[in-house]
Design a protein around this motif. Structure first.
Motif, mmCIF file in Angstrom:
data_model
loop_
_atom_site.group_PDB
_atom_site.id
_atom_site.type_symbol
_atom_site.label_atom_id
_atom_site.label_comp_id
_atom_site.label_asym_id
_atom_site.label_seq_id
_atom_site.Cartn_x
_atom_site.Cartn_y
_atom_site.Cartn_z
ATOM 1 N N ASP A 211 14.083 39.250 -22.005
ATOM 2 C CA ASP A 211 13.918 39.297 -20.545
ATOM 3 C C ASP A 211 12.748 40.224 -20.225
ATOM 4 O OD1 ASP A 211 15.993 38.604 -17.975
ATOM 5 O OD2 ASP A 211 14.472 40.141 -17.606
ATOM 6 N N ARG A 212 11.996 39.887 -19.155
ATOM 7 C CA ARG A 212 10.836 40.706 -18.796
ATOM 8 C C ARG A 212 11.237 42.053 -18.211
ATOM 9 N NH1 ARG A 212 7.557 36.652 -15.007
ATOM 10 N NH2 ARG A 212 9.634 36.673 -14.126
ATOM 11 N N SER A 213 12.422 42.120 -17.597
ATOM 12 C CA SER A 213 12.806 43.335 -16.874
ATOM 13 C C SER A 213 13.401 44.398 -17.799
ATOM 14 C CB SER A 213 13.821 42.963 -15.785
ATOM 15 O OG SER A 213 14.657 44.057 -15.498
ATOM 16 N N PRO A 214 12.809 45.615 -17.803
ATOM 17 C CA PRO A 214 13.361 46.696 -18.639
ATOM 18 C C PRO A 214 14.794 47.056 -18.241
ATOM 19 C CG PRO A 214 11.244 47.342 -17.663
ATOM 20 C CD PRO A 214 11.613 46.032 -17.066
ATOM 21 N N GLN A 215 15.105 46.999 -16.919
ATOM 22 C CA GLN A 215 16.480 47.311 -16.476
ATOM 23 C C GLN A 215 17.471 46.306 -17.045
ATOM 24 O OE1 GLN A 215 13.840 47.074 -14.512
ATOM 25 N NE2 GLN A 215 13.738 48.803 -13.096
ATOM 26 N N ARG A 216 17.084 45.031 -17.007
ATOM 27 C CA ARG A 216 17.988 43.998 -17.528
ATOM 28 C C ARG A 216 18.154 44.121 -19.047
ATOM 29 N NH1 ARG A 216 19.271 39.752 -13.876
ATOM 30 N NH2 ARG A 216 19.390 40.836 -11.889
ATOM 31 N N ARG A 217 17.073 44.499 -19.726
ATOM 32 C CA ARG A 217 17.186 44.677 -21.190
ATOM 33 C C ARG A 217 18.122 45.834 -21.504
ATOM 34 N NH1 ARG A 217 11.489 43.880 -21.036
ATOM 35 N NH2 ARG A 217 11.015 46.000 -21.705
ATOM 36 N N ARG A 218 18.034 46.903 -20.687
ATOM 37 C CA ARG A 218 18.918 48.052 -20.894
ATOM 38 C C ARG A 218 20.371 47.642 -20.671
ATOM 39 N NH1 ARG A 218 17.060 51.670 -16.955
ATOM 40 N NH2 ARG A 218 15.019 51.375 -17.888
ATOM 41 N N LEU A 219 20.613 46.876 -19.599
ATOM 42 C CA LEU A 219 21.978 46.423 -19.302
ATOM 43 C C LEU A 219 22.500 45.535 -20.438
ATOM 44 C CD1 LEU A 219 24.421 46.158 -17.399
ATOM 45 C CD2 LEU A 219 23.184 44.339 -16.178
ATOM 46 N N ALA A 220 21.637 44.659 -20.933
ATOM 47 C CA ALA A 220 22.051 43.771 -22.033
ATOM 48 C C ALA A 220 22.495 44.583 -23.247
ATOM 49 C CB ALA A 220 20.894 42.840 -22.408
ATOM 50 N N MET A 221 21.760 45.659 -23.542
ATOM 51 C CA MET A 221 22.130 46.510 -24.681
ATOM 52 C C MET A 221 23.478 47.185 -24.428
ATOM 53 S SD MET A 221 19.780 46.085 -26.965
ATOM 54 C CE MET A 221 19.949 47.412 -28.157
ATOM 55 N N GLU A 222 23.689 47.645 -23.178
ATOM 56 C CA GLU A 222 24.977 48.270 -22.844
ATOM 57 C C GLU A 222 26.133 47.292 -23.000
ATOM 58 O OE1 GLU A 222 22.991 51.001 -19.341
ATOM 59 O OE2 GLU A 222 24.858 49.954 -18.892
ATOM 60 N N LEU A 223 25.849 46.008 -22.762
ATOM 61 C CA LEU A 223 26.912 44.999 -22.818
ATOM 62 C C LEU A 223 27.113 44.445 -24.227
ATOM 63 C CD1 LEU A 223 26.158 43.081 -19.495
ATOM 64 C CD2 LEU A 223 27.959 44.756 -19.911
ATOM 65 N N GLY A 224 26.342 44.939 -25.177
ATOM 66 C CA GLY A 224 26.613 44.561 -26.557
ATOM 67 C C GLY A 224 25.523 43.795 -27.277
ATOM 68 N N ALA A 225 24.371 43.561 -26.629
ATOM 69 C CA ALA A 225 23.258 42.941 -27.355
ATOM 70 C C ALA A 225 22.835 43.890 -28.481
ATOM 71 C CB ALA A 225 22.095 42.679 -26.407
ATOM 72 N N THR A 226 22.371 43.318 -29.585
ATOM 73 C CA THR A 226 21.911 44.166 -30.688
ATOM 74 C C THR A 226 20.407 44.409 -30.619
ATOM 75 O OG1 THR A 226 21.717 42.215 -32.088
ATOM 76 C CG2 THR A 226 23.771 43.469 -32.241
ATOM 77 N N ALA A 227 19.697 43.593 -29.825
ATOM 78 C CA ALA A 227 18.271 43.814 -29.601
ATOM 79 C C ALA A 227 17.916 43.198 -28.260
ATOM 80 C CB ALA A 227 17.437 43.155 -30.708
ATOM 81 N N ALA A 228 16.932 43.791 -27.572
ATOM 82 C CA ALA A 228 16.456 43.239 -26.305
ATOM 83 C C ALA A 228 14.949 43.369 -26.285
ATOM 84 C CB ALA A 228 17.088 43.979 -25.133
ATOM 85 N N GLU A 229 14.270 42.238 -26.074
ATOM 86 C CA GLU A 229 12.813 42.190 -26.198
ATOM 87 C C GLU A 229 12.201 41.588 -24.934
ATOM 88 O OE1 GLU A 229 11.212 43.223 -28.913
ATOM 89 O OE2 GLU A 229 13.027 43.642 -30.077
ATOM 90 N N PRO A 230 10.982 42.013 -24.584
ATOM 91 C CA PRO A 230 10.318 41.384 -23.438
ATOM 92 C C PRO A 230 9.869 39.950 -23.742
ATOM 93 C CG PRO A 230 8.929 43.084 -24.416
ATOM 94 C CD PRO A 230 10.227 43.129 -25.147
ATOM 95 N N MET A 231 9.576 39.655 -24.998
ATOM 96 C CA MET A 231 9.281 38.282 -25.413
ATOM 97 C C MET A 231 9.621 38.138 -26.893
ATOM 98 S SD MET A 231 5.178 38.574 -25.074
ATOM 99 C CE MET A 231 4.769 37.082 -25.978
ATOM 100 N N LEU A 232 9.703 36.902 -27.356
ATOM 101 C CA LEU A 232 10.107 36.700 -28.751
ATOM 102 C C LEU A 232 9.007 35.958 -29.508
ATOM 103 C CD1 LEU A 232 12.667 37.107 -30.609
ATOM 104 C CD2 LEU A 232 13.041 34.673 -30.283
#
Ligand SMILES: [Zn+2]
Ligand SMILES: [Zn+2]
Length: 356
Positions: A211-232
């Motif tokens: 996801d492009r949004s840093p806030q959303r990536r942070r939330l994803a990590m809090e919810l259990g994602a093992t990695a969050a990237e702005p692009m793949l």
């Protein structure tokens, strides 16, 4: 009520018809706001004026004479409607019902009638997903009402009827994801993050969110994602999964052509790619990109809502599926603020509370 494409929602008194024999009157307690509600704003086919809203939770007040599975006083989540008898309803999933469009997206009953009019007698589109629940009362069908346990907070459960069901259902129903598998989710909105929660619940090994949004990536990590990237990129995937590895599953919730292409490229042979966004771009793939892979477009998480929604309620109660982390409550009269916050990304899942 939404009267025209470029006006804000307005609170108005309307007149609801009596429920027919196969219908029920529901006192709405709360309703989630879903991306599909916002897309309806752009419609030009005589759809407006309309009452939108299709993630209601509420209490049944009255049932028609032919209703047998729901009783007055029941707590219900309202979901999509389906015919129950077509080939898709019997064999596949009611989300692919032959009458899905007519029953949910037309905004009218199957016979073309509405269930509400305004004070001047103008017909109001009032059957959006068989509920039109940005309202204090809704007329639903027996099939669209899923009875849930009275011990859970009803005002939080509405999003199980569409957005959460869509994301979790892709993982649990469509993929049948097993422990140890890996998945990448493109877009960390309500659907994408529900997919993340479900992937953790099912025991996925790697859960990557893009996801492009840093806030959303942070939330994803809090919810259990093992990695969050702005692009793949291929390099990031290799770094995350180890040399040459590819994902077993990918989900695109964005509908953006370049992102859907990345979702296709992310999975290896034996993998499955699920697309979910409404109003998506056109996707061009070379057949060879799909060699040994499956590509599908998923509606409502391929869910059987009468079993899937109660099971998500159970997972929530066990603390294994905290979808309420996505919710921010708004009063009904703050509906325009809720819409603005959903569009800007400030809020993942607005839920309108029908305080009385
Ligand atoms: Zn059907
Ligand atoms: Zn929806």
């Amino acid at each position: 009520m939404l009267r025209s494409r470029d006006q804000p929602f307005r609170i108005e008194e309307i007149e609801l018809a009596e429920p027919r024999s196969d219908e029920l009157l529901v006192r709405v307690v709360a309703t989630g706001m879903c991306h599909t509600d916002l897309l309806a704003r752009a419609r030009e086919d005589g759809f407006l004026p309309a009452v939108l809203g299709h993630e209601a939770s509420g209490v049944v007040e009255q049932v028609g004479s032919a209703v047998t599975t729901v009783r007055a006083g029941d707590h219900v989540v309202l979901t999509f409607d389906f015919c129950g008898v077509c080939r898709a309803c019997r064999r596949l999933s009611p989300a692919y019902c032959e009458e899905f469009h007519q029953r949910n997206l037309s905004g009218r009953r199957v016979d073309g009638s509405n269930v509400a009019q305004d004070r001047s007698g103008t017909q109001i589109t009032s059957r959006w997903f068989a509920q039109s629940s940005f309202s204090t009362y809704a007329i639903a069908t027996e099939r669209s009402a899923v009875v849930i346990d009275k011990s859970v907070p009803l005002e939080l459960m509405g999003p199980l009827g569409c957005g959460v069901q869509t994301g979790a259902g892709i993982v649990l129903n469509e993929f049948g994801l097993e422990a140890g598998r890996n998945i990448v989710v493109f877009g960390a909105g309500a659907v994408g993050l529900s997919a993340v929660l479900a992937a953790r619940l099912a025991g996925a090994d790697h859960v990557t969110v893009v996801d492009r949004s840093p806030q959303r990536r942070r939330l994803a990590m809090e919810l259990g994602a093992t990695a969050a990237e702005p692009m793949l990129s291929r390099e990031t995937a290799r770094h995350l999964l180890g040399g040459g590895a590819a994902f077993d599953y990918s989900v695109d919730t964005t509908g953006v052509a370049a992102v859907m292409e990345a979702a296709v490229d992310a999975v290896g042979p034996g993998g499955t790619i699920a697309l979910v966004a409404g109003g998506a771009d056109r996707l061009a793939v070379r057949p060879v990109q799909l060699s040994g892979r499956k590509l599908t477009y998923v509606i409502e998480g391929s869910s059987q809502p009468h079993s899937f929604i109660p099971s998500m309620v159970d997972f929530w109660r066990q603390g294994r599926f905290p979808f309420d982390r996505l919710i921010r409550p708004y009063r009904l009269d703050a509906i325009n603020e809720a819409e603005a916050d959903a569009r800007s990304g400030v809020t993942v899942k607005p839920v309108l509370m029908m305080d009385r």
